[in-house]
Enzyme design. Structure first.
Site, PDB file in Angstrom:
ATOM      1  N   GLU A  38       1.604 -13.459   4.665  1.00  0.00           N
ATOM      2  CA  GLU A  38       0.675 -13.811   3.595  1.00  0.00           C
ATOM      3  C   GLU A  38       0.237 -15.274   3.697  1.00  0.00           C
ATOM      4  O   GLU A  38      -0.921 -15.593   3.449  1.00  0.00           O
ATOM      5  CB  GLU A  38       1.299 -13.535   2.223  1.00  0.00           C
ATOM      6  CG  GLU A  38       1.552 -12.058   1.946  1.00  0.00           C
ATOM      7  CD  GLU A  38       0.287 -11.207   1.941  1.00  0.00           C
ATOM      8  OE1 GLU A  38      -0.820 -11.766   1.960  1.00  0.00           O
ATOM      9  OE2 GLU A  38       0.403  -9.965   1.921  1.00  0.00           O
ATOM     10  N   TYR A 121      -2.164 -15.050  -5.800  1.00  0.00           N
ATOM     11  CA  TYR A 121      -2.279 -13.909  -4.901  1.00  0.00           C
ATOM     12  C   TYR A 121      -0.973 -13.669  -4.147  1.00  0.00           C
ATOM     13  O   TYR A 121      -0.409 -12.574  -4.161  1.00  0.00           O
ATOM     14  CB  TYR A 121      -3.430 -14.081  -3.891  1.00  0.00           C
ATOM     15  CG  TYR A 121      -3.256 -13.104  -2.756  1.00  0.00           C
ATOM     16  CD1 TYR A 121      -3.531 -11.757  -2.967  1.00  0.00           C
ATOM     17  CD2 TYR A 121      -2.707 -13.490  -1.545  1.00  0.00           C
ATOM     18  CE1 TYR A 121      -3.281 -10.820  -1.971  1.00  0.00           C
ATOM     19  CE2 TYR A 121      -2.460 -12.572  -0.546  1.00  0.00           C
ATOM     20  CZ  TYR A 121      -2.754 -11.246  -0.764  1.00  0.00           C
ATOM     21  OH  TYR A 121      -2.498 -10.321   0.202  1.00  0.00           O
ATOM     22  N   ASP A 139      -7.045  -9.947  -4.334  1.00  0.00           N
ATOM     23  CA  ASP A 139      -7.527 -10.887  -3.333  1.00  0.00           C
ATOM     24  C   ASP A 139      -9.053 -10.800  -3.280  1.00  0.00           C
ATOM     25  O   ASP A 139      -9.675 -10.126  -4.095  1.00  0.00           O
ATOM     26  CB  ASP A 139      -6.900 -10.586  -1.969  1.00  0.00           C
ATOM     27  CG  ASP A 139      -7.573  -9.404  -1.301  1.00  0.00           C
ATOM     28  OD1 ASP A 139      -8.042  -8.514  -2.019  1.00  0.00           O
ATOM     29  OD2 ASP A 139      -7.651  -9.376  -0.062  1.00  0.00           O
ATOM     30  N   CYS A 194     -16.006  -1.750   2.299  1.00  0.00           N
ATOM     31  CA  CYS A 194     -16.841  -2.460   1.328  1.00  0.00           C
ATOM     32  C   CYS A 194     -16.854  -3.942   1.685  1.00  0.00           C
ATOM     33  O   CYS A 194     -16.435  -4.795   0.917  1.00  0.00           O
ATOM     34  CB  CYS A 194     -16.283  -2.232  -0.078  1.00  0.00           C
ATOM     35  SG  CYS A 194     -17.397  -2.737  -1.408  1.00  0.00           S
TER      36      CYS A 194
END
Length: 291
Positions: A38, A121, A139, A194
């Site tokens: 991350e 996040y 996110d 998307c």
DNA sequence: CAGCCGTGGGA
DNA sequence: TTCCCAAGGCT
């Protein structure tokens, strides 16, 4: 705002069929690995993270292992992932995990948020993905999917933690496994279908429910996010040149060598002073080295 | 809170 | 070529 109730289940089903085989999704992948991934994924694309992550975890398989070496080793291993302050922060977080949590990556969101370099996040991503806890994870991908499918906008408004977490919370099933799949699925949908530039609506599992599509794909009219300043010739550029030199060198880099990297003296001095101020460079007798 | 912080690849 | 932007966070 009313949420089409089919969306979470559709996204979760789509995710089950279409999820990329990414290292941090391997069964048994350690929480420490999730935390490292991350950090690396903050503003750096997946494809560039994967090889660095593997090297990193082989060398430092636990927080204690990383905490036991100088921060400069982390900065060097960070290589060209960009934003090298993240390497410094990850090292600091490893020290904090070792000292405050007995070397165990915390489960608790507040404990995670207290770690250097861990924000809204990352804290929830670790709690949700490494430990399977039910927290909304939002996110940039998730924000875009919500903006389009639910709000009917081409782009999300500027991030608002309160609003974004509440919107995601409404989509989360009670069941832990389903909540996990919806969190990960919304991100994955934004990442590979998307997308920001040319969304592949023909491959989207919720195209028929999408508010933006139903509205005829109106252009975004709200506040645009600030345009990124040009990199070429910027202070960030000069900092990057100096950091590349420090990473490559295993002896102090002299002021004279740094002069050859960038002609503009005031800008060069400003960049170097900034790196020292950030803790990414330190002066040692004859020149500059990693911390 | 707006500005700042690296780097590289795709459109 | 140039522009956009990518699993953010800090000050």
């Amino acid at each position: 705002m009313s949420v089409p109730v089919e969306i979470p289940a559709r996204v979760a089903d789509w995710f089950a069929e279409n999820r990329r085989d990414l290292p941090w999704r391997d069964p048994g992948f350690p929480a420490w690995g999730t935390l490292v991934s991350e950090f690396m994924l903050q503003q750096t694309p997946v494809a560039r993270v994967i090889p660095r992550l593997a090297e990193w975890l082989e060398r430092w398989p636990t927080p204690q292992a990383l905490a036991s070496v100088p921060a400069g080793e982390a900065v060097r291993a960070w290589a060209n992932l960009g934003y090298p302050r993240r390497a410094l922060w990850l090292h600091a977080a490893a020290v904090q995990i070792t000292e405050r949590h007995g070397g165990v990556v915390p489960h608790n969101v507040d404990d995670l948020l207290a770690l250097t370099g861990v924000g809204d996040y990352t804290a929830r991503a670790v709690a949700a993905f490494a430990y399977g806890l039910r927290h909304p994870v939002v996110d940039t991908n998730t924000r875009r999917v919500i903006a389009r499918a639910l709000d009917g906008n081409a782009e999300p408004a500027p991030p608002s933690n309160t609003r974004d977490l509440a919107a995601m919370e409404r989509l989360l099933p009670d069941n832990l496994d389903d909540a996990h799949a919806v969190n990960a699925g919304m991100m994955e949908l934004g990442a590979i279908v998307c997308t920001a530039r040319s969304p592949r609506c023909d491959a989207c599992p919720i195209a028929d429910l999408c508010a933006w599509r139903q509205a005829g794909y109106p252009e975004y009219e709200g506040k645009r996010k600030a345009v990124q300043k040009k990199y070429e010739g910027s202070d960030r550029h000069v900092r990057g040149l100096i950091m590349a030199e420090l990473r490559a060198a295993h002896v102090p880099v002299t002021a004279l060598e740094i002069e050859t990297l960038w002609a503009d003296a005031p800008q060069r001095d400003r960049a170097l002073a900034g790196l020292v101020s950030d803790g990414l460079a330190v002066y040692a007798e004859t020149g500059y080295v990693l911390p």
